[in-house]
Each structure stands twice: as structure tokens, then as C-alpha cells.
Design a protein around this motif. Structure first.
Motif, mmCIF file in Angstrom:
data_model
loop_
_atom_site.group_PDB
_atom_site.id
_atom_site.type_symbol
_atom_site.label_atom_id
_atom_site.label_comp_id
_atom_site.label_asym_id
_atom_site.label_seq_id
_atom_site.Cartn_x
_atom_site.Cartn_y
_atom_site.Cartn_z
ATOM 1 N N UNK A 595 27.377 69.954 109.478
ATOM 2 C CA UNK A 595 27.984 68.856 108.723
ATOM 3 C C UNK A 595 27.352 67.530 109.126
ATOM 4 N N UNK A 596 27.133 67.359 110.432
ATOM 5 C CA UNK A 596 26.493 66.130 110.902
ATOM 6 C C UNK A 596 25.103 65.970 110.278
ATOM 7 N N UNK A 597 24.331 67.038 110.264
ATOM 8 C CA UNK A 597 22.983 66.979 109.693
ATOM 9 C C UNK A 597 23.029 66.663 108.200
ATOM 10 N N UNK A 598 23.970 67.296 107.484
ATOM 11 C CA UNK A 598 24.086 67.053 106.038
ATOM 12 C C UNK A 598 24.456 65.608 105.756
ATOM 13 N N UNK A 602 19.958 65.846 105.585
ATOM 14 C CA UNK A 602 19.088 66.967 105.943
ATOM 15 C C UNK A 602 19.543 68.255 105.252
ATOM 16 N N UNK A 603 18.654 68.956 104.526
ATOM 17 C CA UNK A 603 18.965 70.317 104.088
ATOM 18 C C UNK A 603 19.130 71.220 105.315
ATOM 19 N N UNK A 604 19.838 72.327 105.167
ATOM 20 C CA UNK A 604 20.129 73.154 106.339
ATOM 21 C C UNK A 604 19.814 74.628 106.081
ATOM 22 N N UNK A 605 19.426 75.288 107.167
ATOM 23 C CA UNK A 605 19.293 76.747 107.216
ATOM 24 C C UNK A 605 20.244 77.212 108.308
ATOM 25 N N UNK A 606 21.085 78.198 108.010
ATOM 26 C CA UNK A 606 22.126 78.565 108.975
ATOM 27 C C UNK A 606 22.387 80.058 108.976
ATOM 28 N N UNK A 619 28.984 72.639 100.529
ATOM 29 C CA UNK A 619 27.941 71.619 100.428
ATOM 30 C C UNK A 619 26.822 71.992 99.460
ATOM 31 N N UNK A 620 26.531 73.301 99.363
ATOM 32 C CA UNK A 620 25.454 73.780 98.483
ATOM 33 C C UNK A 620 24.135 73.058 98.792
ATOM 34 N N UNK A 621 23.801 72.993 100.073
ATOM 35 C CA UNK A 621 22.613 72.218 100.470
ATOM 36 C C UNK A 621 21.667 72.982 101.385
ATOM 37 N N UNK A 622 21.612 74.311 101.254
ATOM 38 C CA UNK A 622 20.701 75.047 102.116
ATOM 39 C C UNK A 622 20.751 76.541 101.897
ATOM 40 N N UNK A 648 14.746 68.057 97.815
ATOM 41 C CA UNK A 648 15.455 66.895 97.269
ATOM 42 C C UNK A 648 16.800 67.290 96.680
ATOM 43 N N UNK A 649 16.853 68.456 96.024
ATOM 44 C CA UNK A 649 18.113 68.911 95.440
ATOM 45 C C UNK A 649 19.147 69.214 96.526
ATOM 46 N N UNK A 650 18.719 69.882 97.611
ATOM 47 C CA UNK A 650 19.631 70.191 98.716
ATOM 48 C C UNK A 650 20.129 68.910 99.395
ATOM 49 N N UNK A 651 19.227 67.949 99.563
ATOM 50 C CA UNK A 651 19.617 66.672 100.157
ATOM 51 C C UNK A 651 20.672 65.984 99.279
ATOM 52 N N UNK A 652 20.431 65.970 97.977
ATOM 53 C CA UNK A 652 21.349 65.313 97.045
ATOM 54 C C UNK A 652 22.714 66.002 97.050
ATOM 55 N N UNK A 653 22.721 67.327 97.031
ATOM 56 C CA UNK A 653 23.988 68.068 97.032
ATOM 57 C C UNK A 653 24.776 67.826 98.315
ATOM 58 N N UNK A 654 24.069 67.824 99.446
ATOM 59 C CA UNK A 654 24.749 67.597 100.718
ATOM 60 C C UNK A 654 25.415 66.236 100.779
ATOM 61 N N UNK A 655 24.698 65.212 100.363
ATOM 62 C CA UNK A 655 25.254 63.856 100.394
ATOM 63 C C UNK A 655 26.391 63.700 99.388
#
Length: 1031
Positions: A595-598, A602-606, A619-622, A648-655
């Protein structure tokens, strides 16, 4: 076998390490070369605790855990065959024999534990299967019936239920003035400069509860939030932890409310900082102190708002110790309880057993694990709702408990909505509400500003006019030969479970990924790897070896130090390079770093194991990966780094979606769920201050006279219930309540002349379960002492007993003790309260408290079946109708009958969804099954609120043994006098098994509030009261 060469090497290493340890201690007396002295030194347990790394322990564990006992036996035989007179061979022979038997013992313990766990799982499945069978689909006609506890339109004399759909919390609704109580007992809790990581008790939970209190207080509709914790005045910690009150947010920050506060309760030795494992005996003291605070605050807030007491909207316990405290408080106040486990005992217990390093007894002794598990089970019994961070926590952790089954909970929830009978069964509702975050200080920069910062950082220009940049950026970038590449960031402890080495292997073996990106590993702080704990040092050593193996110099950053304030800057740096954050942990319970990274773009891999599944869904960001699959890790990272549009899409979704994890969203979700589950309400008839008795109006004097006539004509039944004439009297009393604004039982307030309360809770039964003559003699002595030093009018008397009202009255027949001298009688082990001065009227408000979650007749036949021991006879237990009433089912146990202990029977009932309080009384000849919140100590707490008395002005007299609820009467703010020799037979043998927790884990017998006297004579009682300063 080939393994024997390794064993020989390990054994030689143990001998060398043992000799080195002896020399290091400077102990020249090794025992004259004998076997005993040397072996005692080599396996000295103190060395294990006193150093970070013990070679002896390491090699012994390697031998025991890595080799079969047959290999060890062969080695021992070989040593015997080659025996000679050399001292080293004698030591080797002795050591082989000891380690061989250690391995065999470990194997036997592991087998026993596995059998025990398998048996428990089988019992749990059997109980849940029975519950599921009982809750099978009913016909349309039956669906309309339902039991009283889950009726869609409850009767007016019962506590209301809320069956409506969940409504979102809105700031635009009508104004509310809610009072919320949070409890977090252990650790060092303060609002500013939190010492997170100082010890295992002061970690993320402390930060969470403090931020939650502040966030709730700033939510519209919340008037005040109190965070209750333990007061610590020890010189070992800062003086701020000894301050009784600390403001977390001022009224101006809380809108229309009065803010959030930390309230510190004295609990246990005030001059000691006690670890959570040692806090258990002091929980009752904390509960009494918290009860006093809540009652006083309810009165004060009521004066500020509308003149009526403002009871807590919810009491929220955090962790097992606070769960027990919250359960007891919610029971006596009749307000909803919420539970957050944070970490769970059963899960930890099973993990420790699987490791095989500690036996069941050692685990229980070290961690008080059985005491913790029982507190968590009690929390499940009492909670309306359990807050979790992830679904994984619900299914894989709470699913281990007797008191929760996900399938059964869902079935019960559906039946309640449809108004169908649940047959007295209950399961708390589990809700996923991720922890909130404060994003007010998070600054997300545009690409233009990012590029200028990077150019400034990478530039070789060293002029004084160079823009100031965070120091940690330079510390990271100095590792890279090409700092222009995107940065893959991993941030965690150097723990094997965090799986950093697999990430490093995936990076090292993927040529395309190495060409495209750099890798940054933030693995805590270190000075010397060799001085770190064993697990951390192994991980860091392997990291360095892998960097060398794959020749990753110039491509991997691994700084030695960073501050907590540097972490946001690290996220910002990774985002500026258009990098990716990865959490490859084997299992991640939640994943706050994701969550902090998003939040920083930052897009994430987990990992796909645990909380990240829910986080990425929101979040739909990774991308999710299998943490064991190196190729999958590399492919996911390569996909996000190489595909600019996907990045860019993952970054936008996270924010865009990060607000889901804000404290504002958390509090709205939390309050909505509490409002939906809030099935209990504090009765408006609850008086919290003594109110002088007022004369009846003239229009009701004839009614009072008629009531008196019925009370004279009416007689009590053998089971303590009232006959027809007395029931008519109750109807008249219902009319008289109309002249009392509180609407409760009329004139039950304590006389203002009473300054102290003497509570008699003796259980002096003979082997047949009948009162002995000591009962009357001791009570007479206590009353004489009270008259002698203060006058009888200054002392109020209360009797707590496991007998029925009729049995209690019969016990006083033929004696010169006037029963009406007692202010109250709590009979049937706390399931009912009567007032002798008011014609033995029953307290209907107290009955209303106990009504909630009482399964009633649904549990009667179940107890008869479950209470019998496996090797018992069919007639060992039978129903005792004379001891039953609407709030208590009594069962008699024949002499020599075999029945289950309290802990086993309670477990069996929980597995079937029944929440009850069970007590063996009358010297083990009677079993009483009562509502969950019915007990003698809870009845006393109820009276303390009803009468407005201070627990510190109460003395409880008990014997040296008693009923199975005896331990509950010993702890708390009240004074306790234990009268030795007054109880002939107790019931403690039926309380719990030997492998469960002990009495010292329940009550602090060395408490300054407890006195032990040799008998119940007047002289001994008087001296004990003097020493307690009660004269």
C-alpha cells in the motif's frame, strides 16, 4: 551409511565447541574429567539464552533434526566398539548416547502432539457436522417459527436484534455523539515518538491503535475515543508511560467531539514493565479499573450532551489479553464488542510444534500459549464482529479455533436474515477491513519534476548550487554502474520467510531483466553480519554469495543503514526511475508495504499467498506470482518494466484506488459494520449512581399495599422461581415502575450509609454437596467483626453462591442470621440476583443482560450428552429440575460419576456453536449451564455499577477452594480474604486438564490485595481487615 560421516563431524564439532565454551566461562572445575560435568556444560540451557549464537546448540539441533535415530544408534555402537581409555572417546560415547535418546524423545513428542491435534480436529469436525445437520433446510411452515433468540421481531422484554442490510456510514446523517472504547493492554503506548521495535510487545499494533483512535475521533458522529492501556511507572521506561491521561487529538481537531485520549490503568506491579506473557494474572484488575473509568465517563459525557449516561457504542479489544478484558466489560455493560487478533495463538502454537524444537509443555511455559488461546476463544464467544486484514486470516487462522467455522457462520447469517431458527447457535461475523494509512504527507510528483531530480542526482556536477536531494538517494545510487535503469525495489526484514534469495536468483538468471533494470534490497540495518541473529545473518550471507555468484556488482544495491524517515524517499526514488515494487514473501499476512508503494505511484508484484490477493483486487495495480517459481517472478517483473503502457496503467490505477486504504475509508467501513452488527444496547434502566429512595405517589399506595399482601401469601418454589401469587406481584411491580424515570426494578439502590461492601463467596459443602455448619458460623463471625469496628449500618453484605435461592434460605433456617441483612443474593452461580430487603425481588435488568446469546432449551439435551466422559455410565449425570430456572440449567452428578472437565465440555459446546458459561458446584455434585455473561464475579461488577460503589471498598471472602469459578473471585481491585479450612470439598479437579494453563496464569496470588488466614475466626478476620486497611 553416508550420513554417519556427517554425524561424526558434527559430534566432533560439539566436543570442540563445548571445550571452547568451558574455557570462555573460565570454569576450571569441569568435574575431574568425568562424564557428568562435561555433558552438563555442553548442554547448559543458560548458554542458549545468553548469546546470540551457540555452536553447541547449532550442531546438536543439526544432528537431532537432520538424521534418523537409526543413524545415531549406529554411531553410538561404533563408538563403543572402538572404546579406549582416552577421555575424548569417553565423552564422545556419553554424548552419542544422550543425543540418540534426545532424538527418540523428540520423535515420541512429535508423534503424541500429532495424535492430539488429529483428535482435536476430528472432534471439531464432528461438532460442526452435528451443527450443520441441525441447521438443515426446514419446511416453509417451520421457517416461520424460529427461536426467541433470533426472532425477526423480538419481544419487548428481550434485547433487540438488528437484521437490516448493511448501510454505509454517512457524515450527512442525523448527528450522533458516539463514545468508543479501544483496548490495547501490553507494550509501550504513547502518541508521539513511539518506540516501535524496542521489544516484541511494542510494534505495529501500537502504531495501529494510536492512529485508529485519532482517525475515529476525527470522524463525524464520534464524540470521544478512549484508548485504554496499562500504566507503567518503572524507571526502565520513559516517565510518559506513567501519565494517567494523554491527549491524542484535541477537541478542535475532532470537530464537534472532545477528541481522543490514551487512558492508562494501573495493572499489576506499578514499578515493573511486564511482558505480555506475564500480564494474564492482572487482567481482572485492568477490567475493574476500566469499568470504573467507563462508568464515570458515561456520567460525565451524559452531563455534557443530554443528561443521560452515554455508554460506549462499542468496546474494541486488540490482541488476546485485551480480548478477554473487552469480553468481560461488554458482558457487564451489555454493549457490543469487536475483536482484532493481530496475531493468533493457535497458529503460533501449531507452527512451534511443527518446528519440533520445543515440547508442548515448554511452549506453554514460555509463551503461556494455552492461556492466550482461551482468551481468544472467549473473545470469539463475546464478539459481535471480528476485524481481519485479509481473507486468508479468516480461513487459515481463525478457522483453527473451536469457536469459529466459516461455513457454519455463513449458514447462521443467512438463517437470521430469513428469520429462521438457529437453535441457539452463534458465530461472530468476520469482516475484512484493511489497516488505514495517512496519505496527507505523501507527495506524488509529475514526470517533469522526476526527470529533473534524476538528472540532478546522476549529474557529475558538484557545484554548491546543486539542488539538495535526500541523502539516501545517493547512498542507493552509488551501487549502480548505470543508474538510469528502472529500479526494482524490495523492502523487508532479512527473514527467510521474506524469500529475498529467490528474488535474487530470479534476477540473476534472467539476462533480459538484468539488462533492463537494477535491483535495490532494503533489508533492515546492519553493522556486523556475524553479530546479528542467526536467521538474519544466514539470509544476508546468502544474499552476498548470490551477488557474487551471478556477478551482480553494479546492478544490485544493498545499503547497510537507513532511517525510518528515509523509507518514503526510497519509494519516491523507485517511482522516479519508473521502477516496480516487489514483495516475494512465502506468505504475507497483510502487506502494508504494498500500500505504501502504491501511494507513491509504484506498480507492484506480490506473492499470491495471503493479504496481497485482496490488496491487488482493490488497487488493480500489479501482478501476483508464485513465490516458489523463479521464472514467474522474473517474467512478471520484466512485463511491468518493459511495457511502458502497462506500467502507466498500473500506476494510474494504484493512485486512483489508494483511497480504499485511507484512515477515512477505514473508519467509515468500520462504523458501518459495527452499526450493522450492533445487536446489544446498554439498558436505559442502568443506574450508575445511588439514587435516594422516593416515596410512592398517593395514587399508587394501594397498589403497594396489595403488592405486600401478595408477597406474604406467595411462596417460593424449590427451584427458586416464584409461584402464581408472586407472579401477580411482579405485574403490580411493573405498574409501579412507571413512577421511576429509569424504568428499572424499583428502589434497588444501595443505602447512602453503606461505605463498604463485604462479599461472602464461600463454598463450604460436604462431599454430598450440602452446606456445612461452617457456612453459618463464618458468616456470623464476619458480621460480628463488621459491627465491632464500624457499625453494621456502614457495611453492606452480599452473598454469592452456587445454590438456588430456596437452598440458600434453607441453609439459614434455625440460625440467628437475618437473611434480610444482605443487600443482595446472587444465586445459581451468578445467573440470578435477588434483593432480600424487597421481598426477594429478582433484578429484571440483570436478567435482560443475561438474555443475549443464551441458547435456552436448545442446549439442555446437548449438555446431557456431551458432559458424560467417554468411559462413563449413562446415568452418571441427569437433569436436576429443582436447580433449574429460565437462566440456569442444573444437572446432578452421582457419586463416583465420570464427567468431562470444564475445558473439555466448553470446547465441545463451542464446536457446535453454543456460547455458555458452565460451572461445577456443590463439591462437584452439580453442573450448572448458564448464559455466557452469567457468573458470580460479573454479578458483583453489575452491582457495583447499579449501586455506584468503588471496587477498592469491597472485600470478598472465599475459602481455600471452591466451585470451578473460584479463581475468578480472587483477582481484581477488590480486597480478597482467603479463609483456610472453611471448605471441606471443592470442585477444582473438574476445572481443566493438567496440560492446560495453571492457576498462576489466572490470578496473582502474591497480590497485596490478597490475605490468607488460617480459619474463619473473628480474630483472624479482624487482623486480615486491619492489614488491608479496611478498618
Amino acid at each position: 551409511m553416508a550420513g554417519n560421516e556427517w554425524i561424526n563431524g558434527y559430534l566432533e564439532a560439539i566436543l570442540d565447541a563445548g571445550r571452547y565454551n568451558v574455557k570462555r566461562r573460565g570454569d576450571g572445575k569441569i568435574g575431574g574429567g568425568g562424564k557428568g560435568g562435561v555433558v552438563a556444560t555442553e548442554f547448559d540451557g543458560n548458554e542458549r539464552e545468553g548469546s546470540l549464537f551457540s555452536p553447541t546448540r547449532y550442531f546438536v539441533e543439526e544432528v537431532v533434526n537432520s538424521f534418523d535415530e537409526s543413524d545415531l544408534h549406529k554411531t553410538w555402537i561404533k563408538v563403543i566398539a572402538t572404546r579406549n581409555t582416552r577421555e575424548r572417546n569417553n565423552r564422545l560415547e556419553n554424548m552419542c548416547w544422550r543425543i540418540w535418546h534426545l532424538a527418540r524423545k523428540k520423535k515420541q513428542i512429535a508423534w503424541d502432539d500429532a495424535q492430539r491435534l488429529a483428535k482435536r480436529r476430528l472432534e471439531r469436525e464432528q461438532g460442526r457436522s452435528e451443527a450443520a445437520d441441525d441447521l438443515s433446510e426446514l419446511s416453509e411452515g417451520e421457517k416461520e417459527k424460529g427461536d426467541g433468540s433470533h426472532s425477526p421481531e423480538p419481544a419487548k422484554d428481550k434485547i433487540a436484534r438488528i437484521n437490516s442490510d448493511l448501510q454505509a456510514w454517512s457524515d450527512d446523517e442525523k448527528p450522533r455523539q458516539l463514545y468508543i472504547v479501544l483496548i490495547s493492554m501490553h507494550g509501550l503506548v504513547r502518541g508521539e515518538n513511539m518506540e516501535l521495535g524496542r521489544d516484541s510487545d511494542t510494534g505495529g499494533q501500537v502504531k495501529y491503535v494510536v492512529e485508529l483512535a485519532r482517525a475515529l475521533a476525527s470522524t463525524k458522529g464520534v464524540y470521544r475515543v478512549d484508548l485504554l492501556t496499562r500504566q507503567i511507572t518503572s524507571h526502565e521506561v520513559d516517565s510518559s508511560y506513567g501519565e494517567p491521561i494523554e491527549m491524542l487529538s484535541c477537541p478542535a481537531d475532532a470537530g464537534d467531539g472532545c477528541g481522543a485520549y490514551i487512558i492508562r490503568m494501573p495493572c499489576g506491579p506499578s514499578n515493573e514493565y511486564i511482558p505480555k506473557e506475564s500480564l494474564w494474572p492482572h487482567v481482572p484488575e485492568f477490567v475493574d479499573g476500566a469499568l470504573n473509568h467507563i462508568v464515570n465517563m458515561a456520567r460525565v459525557l451524559g452531563e455534557q450532551i443530554d443528561g443521560k449516561p452515554v455508554w460506549p457504542y462499542v468496546i474494541h479489544g486488540h490482541y488476546a489479553d485485551a480480548a478477554e478484558a473487552a469480553a468481560l466489560l461488554s458482558g457487564v455493560l451489555n454493549v457490543p464488542m469487536v475483536l482484532t487478533g493481530h496475531s493468533l495463538g493457535r497458529n503460533k502454537f501449531e507452527q512451534l510444534l511443527k518446528q519440533g524444537r520445543l515440547s508442548r509443555e515448554d511452549i506453554n511455559t514460555t509463551y503461556k500459549i494455552m492461556r492466550r488461546i482461551e482468551a481468544e476463544e472467549l473473545g470469539l464467544d463475546a464478539a459481535e464482529m471480528v476485524v481481519t486484514s485479509t481473507r486468508q486470516e479468516i480461513e487459515e487462522q481463525w478457522g483453527l479455533y473451536d469457536g469459529f467455522d466459516l461455513k457454519l457462520e455463513r449458514k447462521l447469517r443467512v438463517r437470521r436474515r430469513r428469520g429462521v431458527s438457529c437453535y441457539g447457535r452463534y458465530m461472530p461475523r468476520m469482516v475484512v477491513i484493511p489497516p488505514g494509512m495517512d496519505f496527507s504527507n505523501v507527495k506524488v510528483e509529475d514526470s517533469t519534476e522526476s526527470e529533473s531530480d534524476l538528472k540532478s542526482l546522476i549529474s557529475s556536477d558538484k557545484t554548491p548550487n546543486k539542488r539538495h536531494l535526500p541523502r539516501i538517494w545517493s547512498e542507493v545510487m552509488r551501487f549502480f554502474s548505470n543508474p538510469h535503469k528502472p529500479m526494482i525495489l524490495a523492502l523487508s526484514r532479512p527473514d527467510p520467510k521474506k524469500n529475498v534469495t529467490t528474488l535474487l536468483k530470479a534476477f540473476g538468471e534472467c539476462q533480459h531483466l538484468r539488462e533492463l533494470a537494477n535491483l535495490t534490497l532494503i533489508l533492515g540495518n546492519r553493522d556486523d553480519i556475524e553479530e546479528m541473529p542467526e536467521g538474519s545473518s544466514v539470509v544476508l550471507t546468502n544474499v552476498l554469495k548470490l551477488i557474487d555468484k551471478y556477478n551482480l556488482y553494479g546492478q544490485v544495491a544493498y545499503p547497510k543503514h537507513h532511517k525510518q524517515s528515509d523509507v518514503p524517499e526510497i519509494y519516491r526514488l523507485a517511482a522516479k526511475t519508473k521502477g516496480v515494487f516487489i514483495n516475494p514473501a512465502l506468505v504475507e499476512p497483510f502487506g502494508l508495504t504494498l500500500i505504501e508503494a502504491a501511494a507513491y505511484g509504484l506498480p507492484i508484484v506480490a506473492t499470491r499467498n495471503g493479504g496481497p490477493v485482496d490488496i491487488l483486487k482493490a488497487l488493480n495495480n500489479g501482478l501476483l506470482i508464485d513465490p516458489h517459481d523463479q521464472k514467474a517472478i522474473a517474467d512478471a517483473l520484466l512485463k511491468l518494466v518493459a511495457d511502458k503502457s502497462l506500467w502507466a496503467e498500473c500506476r494510474k490505477n494504484g493512485l486512483k484506488n489508494i483511497h480504499c486504504f485511507s484512515w477515512t475509508e477505514h473508519c467509515h467501513n468500520y462504523l458501518s459494520q459495527v452499526d450493522h452488527c450492533r445487536n446489544r444496547h446498554p439498558t436505559s434502566r442502568f443506574q450508575i449512581m445511588p439514587i435516594p429512595e422516593e416515596p410512592l405517589s398517593e395514587s399508587l399506595r394501594d397498589v403497594e399495599d396489595l403488592s405486600l399482601k401478595f408477597s406474604i401469601d406467595g411462596e417460593l418454589k424449590a427451584n427458586g422461581e416464584l409461584d402464581l401469587a408472586t407472579r401477580q406481584k411482579e405485574l403490580i411491580e411493573a405498574l409501579t415502575r412507571k413512577v421511576h424515570p429509569n424504568g428499572g426494578s424499583p428502589s434497588i439502590s444501595l443505602s447512602s450509609r453503606r461505605q463498604k461492601i463485604f462479599v461472602i463467596a464461600l463454598d463450604p459443602y460436604d462431599s454430598g454437596g450440602l452446606f456445612t455448619n461452617i457456612f453459618r458460623v463464618t458468616i456470623k463471625n464476619i458480621m460480628k467483626v463488621a459491627r465491632g469496628y464500624s457499625g453494621l449500618n456502614r457495611v453492606g453484605f452480599v452473598l454469592l453462591t452456587g445454590a438456588t435461592l430456596q437452598e440458600t434460605l434453607n441453609a439459614f433456617k434455625g440460625s440467628d442470621i437475618n437473611v434480610e441483612e444482605f443487600e443482595a443474593l446472587s444465586c445459581n452461580s451468578g445467573s440470578s440476583i435477588y434483593y432480600p430487603g424487597r421481598d426477594f425481588i429478582a433484578d429484571v435488568d440483570y436478567e435482560g443482560h443475561l438474555e443475549y446469546r443464551w441458547p435456552g432449551d436448545n442446549v439442555r439435551s446437548m449438555v446431557l450428552r456431551l458432559a458424560k466422559a467417554e468411559d462413563g455410565m449413562e446415568d452418571d449425570i441427569e437433569e436436576l429440575k429443582a436447580g433449574c430456572n429460565s437462566r440456569c440449567f442444573a444437572f446432578s452428578i452421582k457419586p463416583g460419576g465420570k464427567v468431562r472437565r470444564i475445558d473439555d465440555l466448553r470446547q465441545a459446546l463451542r464446536m457446535r456453536g453454543f456460547r455458555c458459561h458452565i460451572v461445577y458446584s456443590c463439591a462437584g455434585t452439580r453442573l450448572s449451564v448458564m448464559p455466557l455473561f452469567a457468573s458470580r464475579i460479573q454479578a458483583l461488577r453489575y452491582l457495583s455499577i447499579r449501586w455506584g460503589i468503588d471496587f477498592a471498598d469491597s472485600v470478598v471472602f472465599v475459602g481455600d477452594k471452591g466451585d470451578t469459578d473460584y479463581e475468578q473471585l480472587l483477582g481484581g481491585l477488590h480486597k480478597t480474604i482467603i479463609l483456610n479450612g472453611t471448605v471441606e470439598c471443592g470442585s477444582e479437579k473438574l476445572l481443566r486438564s493438567e496440560e492446560n494453563f495453571k492457576r498462576v496464569d489466572v490470578v496473582a496470588l502474591n497480590s497485596p490485595r490478597i490475605r490468607i488466614v488460617e480459619d474463619g475466626s473473628e480474630e483472624d478476620i479482624s487482623r486480615a481487615l486491619e492489614s488491608l486497611r479496611m478498618k
